[in-house]
Enzyme design. Structure first.
Site, PDB file in Angstrom:
ATOM      1  CB  SER A  58     -36.430 -26.937  26.108  1.00 56.28           C
ATOM      2  OG  SER A  58     -37.564 -27.670  26.547  1.00 56.28           O
TER       3      SER A  58
ATOM      4  CG  PHE B 244     -44.045 -36.638  31.586  1.00 53.28           C
ATOM      5  CD1 PHE B 244     -44.763 -36.681  32.965  1.00 53.28           C
ATOM      6  CD2 PHE B 244     -43.941 -38.033  31.386  1.00 53.28           C
ATOM      7  CE1 PHE B 244     -45.283 -37.759  33.718  1.00 53.28           C
ATOM      8  CE2 PHE B 244     -44.312 -39.076  31.968  1.00 53.28           C
ATOM      9  CZ  PHE B 244     -44.675 -38.817  33.452  1.00 53.28           C
TER      10      PHE B 244
ATOM     11  CE  LYS C  34     -40.041 -28.336  36.028  1.00 51.68           C
ATOM     12  NZ  LYS C  34     -39.600 -29.301  36.909  1.00 51.68           N
TER      13      LYS C  34
ATOM     14  CB  SER D 255     -50.921 -29.023  38.048  1.00 49.50           C
ATOM     15  OG  SER D 255     -50.547 -28.265  38.981  1.00 49.50           O
TER      16      SER D 255
ATOM     17  CB  THR E 190     -51.881 -25.298  39.604  1.00 40.99           C
ATOM     18  OG1 THR E 190     -52.059 -23.885  39.731  1.00 40.99           O
ATOM     19  CG2 THR E 190     -51.807 -25.713  38.039  1.00 40.99           C
TER      20      THR E 190
ATOM     21  CE1 TYR F 162     -46.882 -25.838  33.955  1.00 45.15           C
ATOM     22  CE2 TYR F 162     -47.809 -25.287  36.205  1.00 45.15           C
ATOM     23  CZ  TYR F 162     -47.322 -26.087  35.043  1.00 45.15           C
ATOM     24  OH  TYR F 162     -47.079 -27.514  35.685  1.00 45.15           O
TER      25      TYR F 162
ATOM     26  CE  LYS G 177     -49.163 -28.877  33.192  1.00 43.51           C
ATOM     27  NZ  LYS G 177     -48.714 -29.706  32.298  1.00 43.51           N
TER      28      LYS G 177
ATOM     29  CG  ASN H 148     -40.417 -25.639  42.152  1.00 44.98           C
ATOM     30  OD1 ASN H 148     -40.043 -25.821  40.890  1.00 44.98           O
ATOM     31  ND2 ASN H 148     -41.516 -25.173  42.229  1.00 44.98           N
TER      32      ASN H 148
ATOM     33  NE  ARG I 123     -43.593 -18.587  45.572  1.00 44.89           N
ATOM     34  CZ  ARG I 123     -43.346 -20.036  45.072  1.00 44.89           C
ATOM     35  NH1 ARG I 123     -41.837 -20.126  44.701  1.00 44.89           N
ATOM     36  NH2 ARG I 123     -43.881 -21.204  45.332  1.00 44.89           N
TER      37      ARG I 123
ATOM     38  N   GLY J  92     -48.936 -14.613  44.923  1.00 43.57           N
ATOM     39  CA  GLY J  92     -49.558 -15.750  44.271  1.00 43.57           C
ATOM     40  C   GLY J  92     -49.699 -17.032  44.835  1.00 43.57           C
TER      41      GLY J  92
HETATM   42  P1  NAD Z   1     -39.251 -31.193  33.321  1.00 46.71           P
HETATM   43  O1  NAD Z   1     -39.303 -29.805  32.847  1.00 46.71           O
HETATM   44  O2  NAD Z   1     -38.062 -31.684  33.995  1.00 46.71           O
HETATM   45  O3  NAD Z   1     -39.727 -32.191  32.220  1.00 46.71           O
HETATM   46  C1  NAD Z   1     -40.347 -31.746  30.989  1.00 46.71           C
HETATM   47  C2  NAD Z   1     -39.610 -32.137  29.833  1.00 46.71           C
HETATM   48  O4  NAD Z   1     -40.195 -31.873  28.617  1.00 46.71           O
HETATM   49  C3  NAD Z   1     -38.230 -31.683  29.731  1.00 46.71           C
HETATM   50  O5  NAD Z   1     -37.233 -32.650  29.614  1.00 46.71           O
HETATM   51  C4  NAD Z   1     -38.330 -30.862  28.531  1.00 46.71           C
HETATM   52  O6  NAD Z   1     -36.858 -30.695  27.850  1.00 46.71           O
HETATM   53  C5  NAD Z   1     -39.223 -31.569  27.727  1.00 46.71           C
HETATM   54  N1  NAD Z   1     -40.039 -30.601  26.729  1.00 46.71           N
HETATM   55  C6  NAD Z   1     -40.458 -29.501  26.727  1.00 46.71           C
HETATM   56  N2  NAD Z   1     -41.116 -28.836  25.842  1.00 46.71           N
HETATM   57  C7  NAD Z   1     -41.100 -29.933  24.902  1.00 46.71           C
HETATM   58  C8  NAD Z   1     -41.301 -29.915  23.659  1.00 46.71           C
HETATM   59  N3  NAD Z   1     -42.272 -28.905  22.960  1.00 46.71           N
HETATM   60  N4  NAD Z   1     -41.345 -31.154  22.832  1.00 46.71           N
HETATM   61  C9  NAD Z   1     -40.482 -32.021  23.329  1.00 46.71           C
HETATM   62  N5  NAD Z   1     -40.032 -32.022  24.783  1.00 46.71           N
HETATM   63  C10 NAD Z   1     -40.524 -31.027  25.351  1.00 46.71           C
HETATM   64  O7  NAD Z   1     -40.646 -31.045  34.022  1.00 46.71           O
HETATM   65  P2  NAD Z   1     -41.202 -32.284  35.079  1.00 46.71           P
HETATM   66  O8  NAD Z   1     -41.435 -31.550  36.504  1.00 46.71           O
HETATM   67  O9  NAD Z   1     -40.907 -33.404  34.940  1.00 46.71           O
HETATM   68  O10 NAD Z   1     -42.959 -32.111  34.883  1.00 46.71           O
HETATM   69  C11 NAD Z   1     -43.538 -33.051  33.936  1.00 46.71           C
HETATM   70  C12 NAD Z   1     -44.731 -32.536  33.590  1.00 46.71           C
HETATM   71  O11 NAD Z   1     -45.719 -32.494  34.778  1.00 46.71           O
HETATM   72  C13 NAD Z   1     -45.154 -30.980  32.980  1.00 46.71           C
HETATM   73  O12 NAD Z   1     -46.017 -31.219  31.944  1.00 46.71           O
HETATM   74  C14 NAD Z   1     -45.385 -30.284  34.295  1.00 46.71           C
HETATM   75  O13 NAD Z   1     -46.260 -29.236  33.807  1.00 46.71           O
HETATM   76  C15 NAD Z   1     -46.274 -31.275  35.091  1.00 46.71           C
HETATM   77  N6  NAD Z   1     -46.302 -30.829  36.103  1.00 46.71           N
HETATM   78  C16 NAD Z   1     -44.905 -30.903  37.014  1.00 46.71           C
HETATM   79  C17 NAD Z   1     -45.269 -30.517  38.399  1.00 46.71           C
HETATM   80  C18 NAD Z   1     -44.004 -30.309  39.231  1.00 46.71           C
HETATM   81  O14 NAD Z   1     -44.234 -29.832  40.317  1.00 46.71           O
HETATM   82  N7  NAD Z   1     -42.730 -30.777  38.884  1.00 46.71           N
HETATM   83  C19 NAD Z   1     -46.317 -30.421  38.939  1.00 46.71           C
HETATM   84  C20 NAD Z   1     -47.615 -30.642  38.385  1.00 46.71           C
HETATM   85  C21 NAD Z   1     -47.554 -30.898  37.004  1.00 46.71           C
HETATM   86  N1  UFG Z   2     -41.248 -22.005  49.354  1.00 51.96           N
HETATM   87  C1  UFG Z   2     -40.433 -21.328  50.244  1.00 51.96           C
HETATM   88  N2  UFG Z   2     -39.240 -20.838  49.863  1.00 51.96           N
HETATM   89  C2  UFG Z   2     -38.647 -20.900  48.757  1.00 51.96           C
HETATM   90  C3  UFG Z   2     -39.540 -22.214  47.687  1.00 51.96           C
HETATM   91  C4  UFG Z   2     -40.737 -22.269  48.146  1.00 51.96           C
HETATM   92  O1  UFG Z   2     -40.906 -21.025  51.209  1.00 51.96           O
HETATM   93  O2  UFG Z   2     -37.540 -20.765  48.448  1.00 51.96           O
HETATM   94  C5  UFG Z   2     -42.717 -22.210  49.881  1.00 51.96           C
HETATM   95  C6  UFG Z   2     -43.535 -21.486  48.713  1.00 51.96           C
HETATM   96  O3  UFG Z   2     -44.161 -20.545  49.260  1.00 51.96           O
HETATM   97  C7  UFG Z   2     -44.938 -22.828  49.149  1.00 51.96           C
HETATM   98  C8  UFG Z   2     -44.071 -24.068  49.254  1.00 51.96           C
HETATM   99  O4  UFG Z   2     -42.798 -23.763  49.618  1.00 51.96           O
HETATM  100  O5  UFG Z   2     -45.572 -22.656  50.239  1.00 51.96           O
HETATM  101  C9  UFG Z   2     -44.006 -25.012  47.839  1.00 51.96           C
HETATM  102  O6  UFG Z   2     -43.286 -24.015  46.699  1.00 51.96           O
HETATM  103  P1  UFG Z   2     -43.008 -24.896  45.349  1.00 51.96           P
HETATM  104  O7  UFG Z   2     -42.571 -23.573  44.436  1.00 51.96           O
HETATM  105  O8  UFG Z   2     -42.169 -25.743  45.535  1.00 51.96           O
HETATM  106  O9  UFG Z   2     -44.323 -25.371  44.843  1.00 51.96           O
HETATM  107  P2  UFG Z   2     -45.839 -24.630  44.506  1.00 51.96           P
HETATM  108  O10 UFG Z   2     -46.783 -25.170  45.402  1.00 51.96           O
HETATM  109  O11 UFG Z   2     -45.854 -23.273  44.768  1.00 51.96           O
HETATM  110  O12 UFG Z   2     -46.049 -24.988  43.017  1.00 51.96           O
HETATM  111  C10 UFG Z   2     -45.682 -26.275  42.449  1.00 51.96           C
HETATM  112  C11 UFG Z   2     -45.437 -26.000  40.844  1.00 51.96           C
HETATM  113  C12 UFG Z   2     -46.450 -25.758  40.125  1.00 51.96           C
HETATM  114  C13 UFG Z   2     -47.450 -26.734  40.273  1.00 51.96           C
HETATM  115  C14 UFG Z   2     -47.955 -26.859  41.793  1.00 51.96           C
HETATM  116  C15 UFG Z   2     -48.955 -27.791  42.074  1.00 51.96           C
HETATM  117  O13 UFG Z   2     -44.265 -25.137  40.861  1.00 51.96           O
HETATM  118  O14 UFG Z   2     -45.950 -25.724  38.864  1.00 51.96           O
HETATM  119  O15 UFG Z   2     -46.661 -27.309  42.505  1.00 51.96           O
HETATM  120  O16 UFG Z   2     -48.550 -29.008  41.610  1.00 51.96           O
HETATM  121  F1  UFG Z   2     -48.600 -26.078  39.576  1.00 51.96           F
END
Ligand code: NAD
Ligand code: UFG
Length: 343
Positions: free
Chosen positions: A36, A83, A87, A127, A129, A152, A156, A202, A298, A300
């Site tokens: 997905s 994973f 997200k 996370s 978060t 979201y 977690k 992000n 932004r 939140g």
């Molecule tokens: P990602 O979206 O790249 O990877 C998640 C994968 O899970 C995707 O390949 C998607 O296709 C698959 N997926 C989703 N729902 C599914 C389901 N029901 N069954 C099977 N596959 C499914 O995301 P990521 O950045 O690799 O994040 C991995 C994990 O880490 C997530 O749980 C996310 O919430 C957590 N996390 C990510 C971040 C971040 O900033 N990337 C931060 C904190 C926590």
């Molecule tokens: N930011 C900008 N401009 C942009 C995008 C982001 O200034 O175009 C800033 C945001 O305001 C923030 C920082 O960059 O201060 C990081 O932002 P991200 O969106 O990259 O990351 P966040 O910390 O907001 O959130 C991420 C993930 C969440 C996760 C969290 C903690 O999106 O899912 O990290 O792991 F929960």
């Protein structure tokens, strides 16, 4: 015989890097992903790096029958790294049920089947978060969990509770909850990395797309925060370092009988960087300019958060090592690779 690990969401960003590290550490890997938010081509990247192709099941973790089939067709799985989840924070506010269903049903299904198929360990992607806006930084694992600001984030918190309640009910499994700070970067080979769909939300994917000319300008969301340069501060952790922590966590669950049945670790560097500092680090590391402007805050956003990673350093024996310049160079190489391959 090699131990076999199920990596759910293994073709995703963090899952693909973790699969590479698991294979390098001598584990066999079975991936389940519903694609997905990733694509099947990621398996080629993993194979090119690791020299072996993980087994792959295209399927959904919310479907318990699919999981039954997977465990029957791939006997001997001893651990799961979960994973699989949706997200996107913003999307979760508009589609809460999608998030609660996808993220929590997956966890419940996997936990439920573990004892039946003899799976011992569950590593969960949580996370920072869950901490909300910290009262103090750096933040350690004893800090209070704050009310979630998005569905979201709530998934977690609830998933952590579900896992903990289930293990403490006497289920014959152990779990490690990993609270990631901000994962960034890509594999040094530029063969796998983050694949944002549509306009990136992000910071780093937006930044690299701007540097590549795909986006005109990066907007820095606010420069009037109570931080030295006014922009928000985060703890940016290299995805390869993050991936290695999962291998250490899985080793610990499977091979250390003396540990607690549920453990929580922060995964961060211990160093906070502002948005403006990160832009400067990228420019210094790559020599490529990032056109940017200051925009409004932004909604939140957390003002500042960075990890106290001492528990992970001391107990897991894991430490984030990549210098930010290397991480930025890898993020840029990955962006260039995407451009070359028209991905
Ligand atoms: P990602 O979206 O790249 O990877 C998640 C994968 O899970 C995707 O390949 C998607 O296709 C698959 N997926 C989703 N729902 C599914 C389901 N029901 N069954 C099977 N596959 C499914 O995301 P990521 O950045 O690799 O994040 C991995 C994990 O880490 C997530 O749980 C996310 O919430 C957590 N996390 C990510 C971040 C971040 O900033 N990337 C931060 C904190 C926590
Ligand atoms: N930011 C900008 N401009 C942009 C995008 C982001 O200034 O175009 C800033 C945001 O305001 C923030 C920082 O960059 O201060 C990081 O932002 P991200 O969106 O990259 O990351 P966040 O910390 O907001 O959130 C991420 C993930 C969440 C996760 C969290 C903690 O999106 O899912 O990290 O792991 F929960």
């Amino acid at each position: 015989m090699k131990e076999k690990i199920l990596v759910t969401g293994g073709t995703g960003y963090i899952g693909s890097h973790t699969t590479v590290e698991l294979l390098a550490a001598g584990y066999d890997v079975v991936i389940i992903d519903n694609l997905s938010n990733s694509n099947i081509g990621v398996l080629d990247g993993i194979e090119a790096i690791a020299g072996q192709r993980p087994e792959f099941v295209e399927g959904d973790c919310t479907d318990i029958e699919t999981l039954h089939r997977l465990f029957k067709e791939h006997p001997g799985i001893t651990g799961i790294i979960n994973f699989a989840a949706s997200k996107a924070v913003g999307e979760s506010i508009h589609k809460p049920l999608l998030y609660y269903r996808n993220n929590l049903m997956s966890v419940c299904n996997l936990l439920e089947l573990m004892p039946q198929y003899g799976v011992k360990g569950f590593v969960f992607s949580s996370s920072c978060t869950v901490y909300g806006e910290p009262d103090k930084n750096p933040i350690d694992e004893t800090a209070p969990i704050k009310p979630a600001t998005s569905p979201y984030g709530n998934t977690k918190q609830i998933a952590e509770e579900i896992i903990s309640d289930y293990v403490h009910s006497g289920a014959p499994i152990k779990s490690i909850l990993l609270r990631y700070f901000n994962p960034i970067g890509a594999h040094p080979t530029a063969l796998i990395g983050e694949l944002p769909v549509g306009v990136p939300q992000n910071l780093v994917p937006y930044l690299t797309q701007t540097a590549a000319g795909i986006r005109q300008e990066l907007t820095v969301f606010g420069d009037d925060y109570n931080t030295p340069d006014g922009s928000c501060i985060r703890d940016y952790i290299d995805v390869n370092d993050l991936a290695k922590a999962h291998v250490v966590a899985m080793d610990r669950i499977l091979h250390r009988p003396d540990t607690d049945s549920v453990e929580v670790f922060n995964l961060g560097t211990g160093r906070g960087l502002s948005v403006l500092e990160l832009i400067r680090a990228f420019e210094a590391a790559t020599g490529v300019k990032v056109p940017h402007k200051i925009g409004p805050r932004r909604e939140g956003d957390i003002e500042k958060i960075w990890a106290d990673p001492a528990k992970a350093n001391n107990v897991l024996g894991w430490k984030a090592e990549a210098p930010i310049e290397d991480t930025m160079r890898h993020a840029w190489a990955w962006q260039c690779h995407l451009k070359e391959t028209n991905a």
